[in-house]
Write a protein that holds these residues in place. Structure first.
Motif, short mmCIF file in Angstrom:
data_model
loop_
_atom_site.label_atom_id
_atom_site.label_comp_id
_atom_site.label_asym_id
_atom_site.label_seq_id
_atom_site.Cartn_x
_atom_site.Cartn_y
_atom_site.Cartn_z
N LYS A 40 0.33 -1.10 0.07
CA LYS A 40 0.28 -0.36 -0.44
C LYS A 40 0.75 1.20 0.13
O LYS A 40 2.01 1.34 1.14
CB LYS A 40 -0.70 -0.21 1.32
N GLY A 41 0.19 2.31 -0.67
CA GLY A 41 1.33 3.36 -0.37
C GLY A 41 2.16 3.40 -1.77
O GLY A 41 3.36 4.97 -1.57
N LYS A 42 2.48 2.28 -1.90
CA LYS A 42 3.79 2.17 -3.31
C LYS A 42 3.73 2.72 -4.11
O LYS A 42 2.65 2.02 -4.92
CB LYS A 42 4.55 1.10 -3.11
N ASP A 43 4.54 3.20 -4.92
CA ASP A 43 4.40 3.54 -6.95
C ASP A 43 4.89 1.62 -7.86
O ASP A 43 6.03 1.63 -7.32
CB ASP A 43 5.19 4.36 -7.00
N LEU A 44 3.65 0.84 -7.79
CA LEU A 44 3.69 -0.20 -8.42
C LEU A 44 3.13 -0.59 -9.89
O LEU A 44 2.12 0.49 -10.28
CB LEU A 44 3.13 -1.37 -7.51
N SER A 45 4.33 -1.02 -10.70
CA SER A 45 3.50 -1.19 -12.07
C SER A 45 3.01 -2.05 -11.93
O SER A 45 2.62 -3.15 -11.27
CB SER A 45 5.17 -1.77 -13.10
N ASP A 46 2.08 -2.76 -13.32
CA ASP A 46 1.23 -3.00 -13.27
C ASP A 46 2.07 -4.68 -13.24
O ASP A 46 1.19 -6.05 -12.46
CB ASP A 46 0.48 -3.51 -14.94
N ALA A 47 3.44 -5.36 -13.82
CA ALA A 47 3.84 -5.88 -13.48
C ALA A 47 4.55 -6.42 -12.17
O ALA A 47 4.13 -7.52 -11.27
CB ALA A 47 5.47 -6.32 -14.72
#
Length: 113
Positions: A69-76
């Protein structure tokens, strides 16, 4: 063949399974916590659903809150997180041919039968 990604401990998933049983159609049950979908399968599922991977995540799970939560995550990244932590996958998912739905509410399943 119809396929349901099922968690027996989830009431919505059990309701979805009952709808499939009542339909009289043949279907396959995938207990996804034991038979975890691969990253490739998860991408195919999100494509069939017509949603982005984040929309398949159970965001109230502690695994999500504590680690993602709150992290900048890509779809991958999100797909990988679900493959590594299948509890994060929304349920149940029902696939019939080229159509798929998330069975929340369970009546959504009727649209693919």
């Amino acid at each position: 063949m119809i396929k349901i990604y099922h968690n027996p401990r989830c009431s919505k998933s059990r309701q979805g399974l009952s709808l499939l049983e009542e339909s009289g159609k043949e279907f396959e049950v995938v207990k996804y916590l034991e038979d975890v979908p691969s990253e490739k399968e998860l991408r195919e599922i999100t494509d069939l659903l017509g949603i982005s991977p984040i929309e398949l995540v159970r965001k109230n799970e502690s695994i999500w809150k504590d680690n993602y939560k709150g992290k900048d995550l890509s779809d991958a990244d999100i797909i990988k997180a679900m493959a590594e932590n299948p509890k994060l996958i929304e349920r149940p998912i029902v696939i019939s041919g080229k159509k798929a739905v998330i069975g929340r509410p369970p009546k959504n399943i009727k649209s693919v039968l």
